[in-house]
Design a protein around this motif. Sequence first.
Motif, PDB file in Angstrom:
ATOM      1  N   ILE A   1      -8.525  -7.709  -6.015  1.00  0.00           N
ATOM      2  CA  ILE A   1      -7.581  -6.818  -6.583  1.00  0.00           C
ATOM      3  C   ILE A   1      -7.537  -7.012  -8.054  1.00  0.00           C
ATOM      4  CG2 ILE A   1      -5.763  -8.700  -6.104  1.00  0.00           C
ATOM      5  CD1 ILE A   1      -5.356  -5.034  -5.859  1.00  0.00           C
ATOM      6  N   GLU A   2      -7.535  -8.108  -8.521  1.00  0.00           N
ATOM      7  CA  GLU A   2      -7.709  -8.400  -9.942  1.00  0.00           C
ATOM      8  C   GLU A   2      -8.819  -7.525 -10.583  1.00  0.00           C
ATOM      9  OE1 GLU A   2      -6.554 -13.297 -10.235  1.00  0.00           O
ATOM     10  OE2 GLU A   2      -8.692 -12.567 -10.291  1.00  0.00           O
TER      11      GLU A   2
ATOM     12  N   GLY B   1       0.603  -9.798  -1.590  1.00  0.00           N
ATOM     13  CA  GLY B   1       1.396 -10.291  -0.493  1.00  0.00           C
ATOM     14  C   GLY B   1       2.620  -9.339  -0.089  1.00  0.00           C
ATOM     15  N   ASP B   2       3.772 -10.008  -0.093  1.00  0.00           N
ATOM     16  CA  ASP B   2       4.984  -9.467   0.253  1.00  0.00           C
ATOM     17  C   ASP B   2       5.419  -8.329  -0.983  1.00  0.00           C
ATOM     18  OD1 ASP B   2       7.442  -8.329   0.942  1.00  0.00           O
ATOM     19  OD2 ASP B   2       8.200 -10.482   1.509  1.00  0.00           O
ATOM     20  N   VAL B   3       5.517  -7.170  -0.567  1.00  0.00           N
ATOM     21  CA  VAL B   3       5.875  -6.140  -1.626  1.00  0.00           C
ATOM     22  C   VAL B   3       7.437  -6.050  -1.836  1.00  0.00           C
ATOM     23  CG1 VAL B   3       4.087  -4.612  -1.122  1.00  0.00           C
ATOM     24  CG2 VAL B   3       6.212  -4.243   0.135  1.00  0.00           C
ATOM     25  N   THR B   4       8.107  -6.825  -1.042  1.00  0.00           N
ATOM     26  CA  THR B   4       9.603  -6.927  -1.412  1.00  0.00           C
ATOM     27  C   THR B   4      10.027  -8.092  -2.022  1.00  0.00           C
ATOM     28  OG1 THR B   4      10.109  -7.919   0.829  1.00  0.00           O
ATOM     29  CG2 THR B   4      10.053  -5.625   0.591  1.00  0.00           C
ATOM     30  N   SER B   5       9.170  -9.187  -2.309  1.00  0.00           N
ATOM     31  CA  SER B   5       9.765 -10.291  -2.862  1.00  0.00           C
ATOM     32  C   SER B   5       8.316 -11.413  -3.635  1.00  0.00           C
ATOM     33  CB  SER B   5      10.253 -11.274  -1.746  1.00  0.00           C
ATOM     34  OG  SER B   5       9.364 -11.637  -1.067  1.00  0.00           O
ATOM     35  N   TYR B   6       8.771 -11.890  -4.398  1.00  0.00           N
ATOM     36  CA  TYR B   6       7.767 -12.750  -5.140  1.00  0.00           C
ATOM     37  C   TYR B   6       7.496 -14.159  -4.498  1.00  0.00           C
ATOM     38  CZ  TYR B   6       5.995 -16.230  -8.459  1.00  0.00           C
ATOM     39  OH  TYR B   6       5.397 -17.196  -9.384  1.00  0.00           O
ATOM     40  N   GLU B   7       6.217 -14.587  -4.225  1.00  0.00           N
ATOM     41  CA  GLU B   7       5.838 -15.480  -3.360  1.00  0.00           C
ATOM     42  C   GLU B   7       5.042 -16.354  -4.157  1.00  0.00           C
ATOM     43  OE1 GLU B   7       5.501 -13.913   1.174  1.00  0.00           O
ATOM     44  OE2 GLU B   7       4.035 -13.065  -0.179  1.00  0.00           O
TER      45      GLU B   7
ATOM     46  N   GLU C   1      -5.846  -9.220   2.236  1.00  0.00           N
ATOM     47  CA  GLU C   1      -7.051  -9.152   2.137  1.00  0.00           C
ATOM     48  C   GLU C   1      -7.454  -8.615   0.863  1.00  0.00           C
ATOM     49  OE1 GLU C   1      -9.651  -9.438   4.206  1.00  0.00           O
ATOM     50  OE2 GLU C   1      -8.438 -10.818   5.434  1.00  0.00           O
ATOM     51  N   ARG C   2      -6.617  -7.868   0.161  1.00  0.00           N
ATOM     52  CA  ARG C   2      -7.119  -7.584  -1.312  1.00  0.00           C
ATOM     53  C   ARG C   2      -7.263  -8.601  -2.067  1.00  0.00           C
ATOM     54  NH1 ARG C   2      -2.227  -4.119  -3.479  1.00  0.00           N
ATOM     55  NH2 ARG C   2      -1.239  -6.019  -2.861  1.00  0.00           N
ATOM     56  N   ARG C   3      -6.916  -9.788  -1.606  1.00  0.00           N
ATOM     57  CA  ARG C   3      -7.482 -11.036  -2.580  1.00  0.00           C
ATOM     58  C   ARG C   3      -8.998 -11.554  -2.409  1.00  0.00           C
ATOM     59  NH1 ARG C   3      -1.695 -13.591  -0.712  1.00  0.00           N
ATOM     60  NH2 ARG C   3      -0.423 -12.984  -2.690  1.00  0.00           N
TER      61      ARG C   3
END
Length: 601
Positions: free
Chosen positions: A195-196, A214-220, A345-347
């Motif tokens: 993804i980078e 990760g979660d598109v609605t919050s920072y993790e 998985e994009r990571r």
Amino acid sequence: MTGSAINRRHFLLTSGAAVAGTGAAWTAIPGQRSSAPASPTAKTAATSRPAAPRPVTRRAPPCAATTLETAAQLRGGGGGGSGGGYRRLVSGPGLPLVVRSELAAPAAGRQDRRTALACFVQFTDLHVADVQSPLRLEYLRAQAPGAWRPQEALSVAGSVSLVEQVNALGRGPHTRSPLEFVITTGDNIDNNSSIELEWFLRVMSGGRITPDTGDVTSYEGVQDSGLPLYWHPDDSLRDNDKKLGLPRIPGFLEAARRPVTSPGLGIPWYSTVGNHDDLPGGCWAPDEPALTDFVTGARKLFTVPDSDLAALSSALKTGDDPKAEVLKGILSAYAPKARTVTADERRKPFTPYEYLTAHLDPAYAGAGPVGHGYTAANLDGDRMYYSFKVAEDVIGISLDTTYRSGHYEGSLGTGQLRWLERTLASHSSRSYDADGRLVRNTGADDARVLVFSHHNSPTMQRRPDATDSGEERHDGEELIALLSRFPNVVAWINGHSHANRITPHAHPTPKRSFWEVNTASHVDYPHHARVIELVDNQDGTLSLLTTLIESAAPHRTDFEDLSAVGLASLYRELSFNAPGVREGLAGGAADGNTELLVPRP
């Protein structure tokens, strides 16, 4: 850096070795602000190029400011990491232009005679980062504040602003020649993450980037973990960074994850690979299933006991744990205590083949060329080195200095070294063999040569590479010796150290001398890139005119401006104030805006 102190650059990227000093000859240009340097040393892909050298037009201002006109400085003076609590950035005076004559003497009137040969920009060490990745090692900060940077969540906004600056600049500040291309010299991304890589390619070629995983609605990530080890910009937690003066900026994390649109470079760009592009963490073998499972999985470590941190720090500083056995042990032992995050998985890490095919994807062609230096021929053997036409009678050579089996230092394998020797010979009618005997090649085209790599000479060291155990590796001194055999080599341009440092490589036969130009990163202070103009002085010398540039973002920040532009300004200011940042990364006056003279071959 002194004593046993550690920072992220020292154990993740490079040894931080200083270039050995020489008796530098330098002169500040009359009429410019002058100061002494802090350090005395301070397959072919071509695009359309000008057909002949261009006369230089003098004293015409560029379309956008460079550091010749103004440069960011902390209010009250001093460089990054200079202490005194959090200080705001302001626009300071321009940096001086220093004439360096260690390799050739400057003749009067050369500014009126010279013709322009090439004009381009170097980006290096952008470190576009997925800051929520489970494979990041933020917890090492417990031993050294510089092991994690508070500004990293803004790497995309900062990189886009640098692209905007190049588009606005348009021309070289000295010759007024059009900027012909940008070349990156590695560590384009931070963690060998798919993804980078996608984000980096969109930054350079244009497109919409959402710097969130990760979660598109919050920072993790760590910055809302409740742990005082990390800067929490959004809340009132009295964390360690706020105690040092870092501000509270409500809305910061949401803004950092918003989509950013890059216009893409308006000129062609070329790519050079670095250890952080090629290796997870910039130092581990990319084919470790346990690391792949962890980085794409649903657990993330935020803290680790001090006893294990010491072992991990030691392994990272030496680089002698390419298979990440120490890290894998820590991940396994503390996985039950890790926090739950959203798997993505994009990571996943990518292979050299996937790196090349991503560059060759027409979707990322931008202003060209397709492949950005790499061609389909590079896929055979996953070869990440190539040559390309810089301009008429000027050739660029991009090297791959990474250890694919894992290590932060660099070197060249024998196969690539021999390819480099053949390539140099094909552009040199006169060269020297290893014993110093003159060699003539009547079939050569006699082009000036610029060499690009990620690692600089002090950080290229011999060690075995398990991916090809039968191939000998070659260090920086061997590369210097090879380049000095070819008088057509003008400069070796690189990154990795995150510092501005320009070194003359003098030879008893003056025409065999060349310059090494090492440029600071765009993730740590001072956030520089470099315009490089090559000119013929028509008096038996060439000059490389190097000019540092900053991003297009204003020097002054506004904590309430969380637009893409405002975030790019914060990215710079936070880097100057980051706890644990190494001092001296900006280099001295003789490492910044310079005229580097060299005998014409």
